[in-house]
Design an enzyme around this catalytic site. Sequence first.
Site: not given
Ligand code: SRS
Ligand code: ZN
Length: 262
Positions: A213-214, A217, A223
């Site tokens: 995923h990263e 980007h 997205h």
């Molecule tokens: S990015 N590269 N788009 C980061 C992305 C990511 O970290 N997304 C968060 C996520 O899925 N976190 C999982 C754990 C927390 C779950 C709770 C709900 N929640 C990368 C990823 C797609 C590999 C998004 C997110 C989900 C989130 C959050 C963020 C609660 C903050 C707080 C920048």
């Molecule tokens: Zn992302």
Amino acid sequence: MLYSALCIVSLWTCILAFPLPPEIEKIDYQQWKIAEEYLNKYYAYFPEPYESNMEDKIKKLQKFFGLSETGVLNPETMEIIQKPRCGVPGVENFQLYPNTPKWPSNVVTYRILSYTLDMPKYKVDQLVEKAFAQWSEVSPLIFKRVLIGDADIMTSFTRGAHGDFNPFDGPGGILAHAFAPGIGLGGDAHFDNDEQWSDGSQLGVNFLFTATHEFGHSLGLAHSSDPKAVMYPTYRIFNSEDLFLSDDDINSIQTLYGKGSS
Ligand code: SRS
Ligand code: ZN
Ligand code: CA
Ligand code: ZN
């Protein structure tokens, strides 16, 4: 007494004169807090100009999911926040960044600057290579690892504030972030070392999925609204063996760099 009565009358007049839109009245305080947390955290790393108010963030989310851009937290928008919709087959769900930044050469270099203690170094090296292979298999891109000096994509594990004004948030929440192609920080990928990282053989955040995923980007992909896409904005647990790009991911990388020969 007369003063209090006057206040109540004028307050009531105001409420009658400026009623809340009916859709807002249906959203209770708890839902508002859920939406606020979602928008503030979830949209914090959109690499576009910083929006300071909820209305702009709601509009952005509505635009992203193809709803009318009212800026109001209506039931359709809450549905997305609380339960993401399925992608529409045959319709492009991916997005590219404004001005479509991309690497000028199909040969892109990367360097691994630091590691996590959660996996052996050789495992991180292997998974980084595998994550890049996902993208190179469906495009003309070739990834070359360098061990010293500068590289297009500098990869590191880091925690908290780490010098790019996007501090990590401890365990959970944001797992990693990466910058779109460009000079300096452009292309760089940072992984939150407060997460428990895993190669899929034990509990923890799957590093291969997150790195794929990263690096998306890092290559210029924003997205996708297709929940099956690796570029969907939330992490999903999956079996390492099953990781493959969705049609939407493939369309997005090929839109930017072409199809390649294989
Ligand atoms: S990015 N590269 N788009 C980061 C992305 C990511 O970290 N997304 C968060 C996520 O899925 N976190 C999982 C754990 C927390 C779950 C709770 C709900 N929640 C990368 C990823 C797609 C590999 C998004 C997110 C989900 C989130 C959050 C963020 C609660 C903050 C707080 C920048
Ligand atoms: Zn992302
Ligand atoms: Ca985190
Ligand atoms: Zn960073």
